[in-house]
Design a protein around this motif. Structure first.
Motif, PDB file in Angstrom:
ATOM      1  N   ASN A 179       8.285  54.092  15.146  1.00 38.28           N
ATOM      2  CA  ASN A 179       8.036  55.092  16.184  1.00 38.28           C
ATOM      3  C   ASN A 179       7.942  54.453  17.567  1.00 38.28           C
ATOM      4  O   ASN A 179       8.333  55.070  18.553  1.00 38.28           O
ATOM      5  N   THR A 217       7.363  54.450  10.054  1.00 42.63           N
ATOM      6  CA  THR A 217       6.236  53.561  10.328  1.00 42.63           C
ATOM      7  C   THR A 217       5.833  53.627  11.802  1.00 42.63           C
ATOM      8  O   THR A 217       6.593  54.134  12.641  1.00 42.63           O
ATOM      9  N   ASN A 222      -1.387  62.472   9.994  1.00 40.74           N
ATOM     10  CA  ASN A 222      -2.454  61.597   9.504  1.00 40.74           C
ATOM     11  C   ASN A 222      -3.083  60.756  10.610  1.00 40.74           C
ATOM     12  O   ASN A 222      -3.810  59.806  10.349  1.00 40.74           O
ATOM     13  N   MET A 255       2.824  54.095   7.332  1.00 43.35           N
ATOM     14  CA  MET A 255       3.681  55.278   7.456  1.00 43.35           C
ATOM     15  C   MET A 255       2.966  56.395   8.207  1.00 43.35           C
ATOM     16  O   MET A 255       1.775  56.646   7.987  1.00 43.35           O
ATOM     17  N   ILE A 256       3.698  57.038   9.085  1.00 41.12           N
ATOM     18  CA  ILE A 256       3.202  58.207   9.805  1.00 41.12           C
ATOM     19  C   ILE A 256       3.752  59.452   9.122  1.00 41.12           C
ATOM     20  O   ILE A 256       4.948  59.540   8.844  1.00 41.12           O
ATOM     21  N   GLU A 257       2.875  60.388   8.848  1.00 43.44           N
ATOM     22  CA  GLU A 257       3.322  61.641   8.247  1.00 43.44           C
ATOM     23  C   GLU A 257       4.028  62.505   9.291  1.00 43.44           C
ATOM     24  O   GLU A 257       4.004  62.205  10.483  1.00 43.44           O
ATOM     25  N   GLU A 258       4.633  63.580   8.854  1.00 45.27           N
ATOM     26  CA  GLU A 258       5.390  64.456   9.754  1.00 45.27           C
ATOM     27  C   GLU A 258       4.522  64.912  10.929  1.00 45.27           C
ATOM     28  O   GLU A 258       3.396  65.358  10.745  1.00 45.27           O
ATOM     29  N   HIS A 259       5.042  64.746  12.142  1.00 43.24           N
ATOM     30  CA  HIS A 259       4.354  65.102  13.392  1.00 43.24           C
ATOM     31  C   HIS A 259       3.062  64.320  13.593  1.00 43.24           C
ATOM     32  O   HIS A 259       2.208  64.716  14.381  1.00 43.24           O
ATOM     33  N   PHE A 281       7.850  60.955  14.523  1.00 42.22           N
ATOM     34  CA  PHE A 281       8.640  61.322  13.358  1.00 42.22           C
ATOM     35  C   PHE A 281       8.127  60.571  12.131  1.00 42.22           C
ATOM     36  O   PHE A 281       7.377  59.594  12.246  1.00 42.22           O
ATOM     37  N   THR A 282       8.544  61.026  10.956  1.00 37.95           N
ATOM     38  CA  THR A 282       8.137  60.382   9.717  1.00 37.95           C
ATOM     39  C   THR A 282       8.758  58.995   9.652  1.00 37.95           C
ATOM     40  O   THR A 282       9.972  58.842   9.714  1.00 37.95           O
TER      41      THR A 282
END
Length: 209
Positions: free
Chosen positions: A63, A59, A106, A99-103, A56-57
């Motif tokens: 997650n 860090t 990145n 940060m992790i982008e959606e799904h 999920f969006t």
């Protein structure tokens, strides 16, 4: 568990997790009927590493520890190391707080899978379910992920749904499914010696490598 698409592998996993219940027969966990078990408590002892991890969006840290409270920094670091994620995080601008982008858009497939493994490790489960956890990876990523999975499953009951048969060579028991029925079962060596369905599947995969 191995078999063609539609053979029943995913159904068995869904039964184990308690997403579906038997319409016939009986499923027992350590001798107890699953219908008599508190599934919320039961699922705390299970970690699933799927083929396509759900991120999920947020860090990387968020997650990994999703749904947990009072997690120490040492526990996070142990999970990161166990999942072969340390080198990945070292290259990130903000480390664990990247940060992790959606799904996980990145991140590469291998990076997403390592985060999924770290998420499983930090929960210290008694039962691991690997649902084709390496089938979507390239050869280099597969080796790194397999090393992490080997550490994760050590001394734990593990159910593996495998497309690449090389991932189940060390299993105590391999079950070959077809249309919901067990066609063969045994160790890798036993199934190779009888030269049945598993032997033919493995021979074909080895020829394609």
């Amino acid at each position: 568990m191995v078999g063609e698409s539609g053979s029943g592998k995913t159904t068995v996993l869904n039964l184990l997790i308690g997403f579906i219940t038997p319409v016939d027969g009986r499923l027992s966990i350590d001798g107890m009927d699953i219908s008599d078990i508190d599934l919320r408590s039961y699922r705390r002892f299970i970690s699933v590493v799927p083929q396509a991890p759900v991120l999920f969006t947020g860090t990387i840290r968020e997650n990994i520890i999703y749904g947990l409270e009072n997690v120490t920094e040492q526990e996070i670091q142990d999970a990161v190391e166990g999942a072969n994620l340390k080198s990945v995080i070292a290259k990130m601008s903000n480390g664990l707080d990247t940060m992790i982008e959606e799904h996980g858009a990145n991140l590469s497939g291998g990076q997403r899978q390592r985060i999924s493994i770290a998420r499983a490790i930090i929960r210290n489960p008694k039962v691991i379910i690997l649902d084709e956890a390496t089938s979507a990876l390239d050869t280099i990523s597969e080796k790194e992920i397999q090393d992490a999975l080997d550490r994760l499953i050590r001394n734990r009951t593990t159910f593996i749904v495998a497309h690449r048969l090389s991932t189940v060579r060390g299993a105590d028991r391999i079950v070959v499914l077809d249309k919901g029925k067990i066609r063969e079962e045994g160790s890798y060596q036993e199934l190779m010696e009888i030269k049945g369905e598993f032997y033919e599947m493995e021979r074909l995969q080895m020829a394609l490598r």
